[in-house]
Design a protein around this motif. Sequence first.
Motif, short mmCIF file in Angstrom:
data_model
loop_
_atom_site.label_atom_id
_atom_site.label_comp_id
_atom_site.label_asym_id
_atom_site.label_seq_id
_atom_site.Cartn_x
_atom_site.Cartn_y
_atom_site.Cartn_z
N ALA A 58 33.82 33.00 33.65
CA ALA A 58 34.55 33.91 32.76
C ALA A 58 35.28 33.13 31.67
O ALA A 58 35.27 33.52 30.50
CB ALA A 58 35.54 34.74 33.58
N ARG A 59 35.90 32.05 32.05
CA ARG A 59 36.67 31.26 31.07
C ARG A 59 35.77 30.59 30.04
O ARG A 59 36.12 30.49 28.87
CB ARG A 59 37.52 30.23 31.80
N ARG A 60 34.60 30.11 30.49
CA ARG A 60 33.67 29.49 29.54
C ARG A 60 33.19 30.51 28.51
O ARG A 60 33.10 30.19 27.31
CB ARG A 60 32.48 28.88 30.29
N ALA A 61 32.88 31.71 28.95
CA ALA A 61 32.44 32.74 28.01
C ALA A 61 33.57 33.12 27.07
O ALA A 61 33.36 33.30 25.86
CB ALA A 61 31.95 33.97 28.78
N ALA A 62 34.78 33.23 27.60
CA ALA A 62 35.92 33.61 26.78
C ALA A 62 36.23 32.57 25.72
O ALA A 62 36.74 32.90 24.63
CB ALA A 62 37.15 33.84 27.67
N ALA A 63 35.92 31.31 26.00
CA ALA A 63 36.23 30.23 25.06
C ALA A 63 35.50 30.38 23.74
O ALA A 63 35.94 29.83 22.72
CB ALA A 63 35.90 28.88 25.69
N ASP A 64 34.40 31.12 23.72
CA ASP A 64 33.63 31.31 22.49
C ASP A 64 34.06 32.54 21.70
O ASP A 64 33.46 32.86 20.67
CB ASP A 64 32.13 31.43 22.83
N ILE A 65 35.07 33.26 22.20
CA ILE A 65 35.54 34.47 21.53
C ILE A 65 37.01 34.27 21.17
O ILE A 65 37.84 34.01 22.06
CB ILE A 65 35.38 35.71 22.44
N PRO A 66 37.36 34.38 19.90
CA PRO A 66 38.75 34.13 19.49
C PRO A 66 39.76 34.95 20.29
O PRO A 66 39.67 36.18 20.35
CB PRO A 66 38.75 34.53 18.02
N GLY A 67 40.70 34.25 20.91
CA GLY A 67 41.79 34.91 21.61
C GLY A 67 41.44 35.50 22.95
O GLY A 67 42.32 36.05 23.64
N ALA A 68 40.19 35.42 23.38
CA ALA A 68 39.78 36.02 24.64
C ALA A 68 40.25 35.17 25.83
O ALA A 68 40.47 33.97 25.70
CB ALA A 68 38.27 36.20 24.70
N THR A 69 40.39 35.82 26.97
CA THR A 69 40.74 35.14 28.21
C THR A 69 39.75 35.55 29.29
O THR A 69 39.04 36.55 29.15
CB THR A 69 42.17 35.48 28.66
N GLY A 70 39.71 34.78 30.36
CA GLY A 70 38.83 35.08 31.47
C GLY A 70 39.62 35.39 32.73
O GLY A 70 40.74 34.91 32.92
N ILE A 71 39.03 36.20 33.60
CA ILE A 71 39.69 36.57 34.85
C ILE A 71 38.63 36.73 35.93
O ILE A 71 37.48 37.11 35.63
CB ILE A 71 40.50 37.87 34.68
N ARG A 72 38.99 36.41 37.15
CA ARG A 72 38.05 36.62 38.26
C ARG A 72 38.15 38.06 38.73
O ARG A 72 39.23 38.55 39.06
CB ARG A 72 38.35 35.68 39.43
N ILE A 73 37.02 38.75 38.75
CA ILE A 73 36.97 40.11 39.28
C ILE A 73 35.55 40.42 39.71
O ILE A 73 34.59 40.16 38.98
CB ILE A 73 37.49 41.14 38.25
N ASP A 74 35.43 40.89 40.94
CA ASP A 74 34.15 41.26 41.52
C ASP A 74 34.29 42.70 41.98
O ASP A 74 35.06 42.99 42.90
CB ASP A 74 33.84 40.32 42.70
N VAL A 75 33.56 43.61 41.36
CA VAL A 75 33.73 45.03 41.67
C VAL A 75 33.34 45.36 43.10
O VAL A 75 33.69 46.43 43.61
CB VAL A 75 32.96 45.94 40.68
N THR A 76 32.61 44.47 43.77
CA THR A 76 32.25 44.71 45.17
C THR A 76 33.31 44.16 46.13
O THR A 76 33.15 44.26 47.34
CB THR A 76 30.88 44.09 45.51
N ASP A 77 34.38 43.60 45.59
CA ASP A 77 35.45 43.01 46.40
C ASP A 77 36.78 43.61 45.91
O ASP A 77 37.34 43.19 44.91
CB ASP A 77 35.45 41.49 46.24
N GLU A 78 37.28 44.59 46.67
CA GLU A 78 38.48 45.32 46.23
C GLU A 78 39.69 44.41 46.05
O GLU A 78 40.54 44.65 45.19
CB GLU A 78 38.80 46.44 47.23
N GLN A 79 39.78 43.35 46.84
CA GLN A 79 40.93 42.46 46.71
C GLN A 79 40.98 41.80 45.35
O GLN A 79 42.06 41.59 44.79
CB GLN A 79 40.90 41.40 47.82
N ALA A 84 43.40 41.37 39.94
CA ALA A 84 43.26 41.45 38.49
C ALA A 84 44.28 42.42 37.89
O ALA A 84 44.85 42.16 36.82
CB ALA A 84 41.85 41.89 38.12
N VAL A 85 44.54 43.52 38.58
CA VAL A 85 45.55 44.48 38.11
C VAL A 85 46.92 43.80 38.06
O VAL A 85 47.67 43.93 37.08
CB VAL A 85 45.60 45.71 39.03
N ALA A 86 47.25 43.06 39.11
CA ALA A 86 48.55 42.38 39.16
C ALA A 86 48.67 41.34 38.05
O ALA A 86 49.74 41.16 37.46
CB ALA A 86 48.74 41.73 40.52
#
Length: 253
Positions: A58-79, A84-86
């Motif tokens: 996520a962070r590598r992809a975000a690095a190519d977009i101005p101002g973007a950030t990356g976060i870990r989120i897996d929709v099959t893992d509720e935790q 991510a909400v927190a």
Amino acid sequence: MTPTARSSSEEFRSGQTTLTGATVLVIGGAKNLGLAIARRASELGADVVIGARDLDTARRAAADIPGATGIRIDVTDEQTVEAAVAELGAVDHIVTTAAAHHNVPVAELDHQSVVTAFDAKVIGPLMLAKHFGPIIAPTGSMVLFSGVAAWHPQPGLSIMGITNGAVAFTVSHLAAELAPIRVNAVSPGIIDSGTWDGLPDADRSALFADTAQTNLAGRVGRPDDIVDAVAWLLTAGFVSGETIHVEGGARSV
């Protein structure tokens, strides 16, 4: 002088940047259509957050977009959704392209693979609604992804078709439950987005040629076809509970 013709995407980008100041979370935004959607949202003025199962990806992809950030989120893992909400605290729009294909004949279905396919397309988005609903702006939205397979039953593609079809009902019900937050879906046809790059060149060419012959547009889809639709839905304040079909009229053939 005759004006130079512009593509629909150029016209959209040259118009009002209605996502200025909005936070847009793109789950699956590290590659292919998800990454293209993240880039467009950024071009339209949004603060982009790219969600992926792997934080480094996520962070590598975000690095190519101005101002973007990356976060870990897996929709099959509720935790990971709760975490991510927190971390984010508030968002305006969520786009999820998550999918887990299980394309085999019914006689070969694996129970857990079927559950995972529903996790990605239906249960995961329900968990997104559960946890993100309270922090999405009232003027915000969710955009899910369905697919033309739902309307074209074929042997070996039952799980893809059923899960994509379920997305259409998911957005209808979530739109009613989360209102005034809008919930919609895009249903793509065959798109030359990078998804098919793993096929041998001859097989990919044959697929694209067949697609062009079996839809009304006479061509395979392009990433901008889908990105334009998503960008419109993010800014279409009077559209909710809808599935927008972007497949060149394939359902009519």
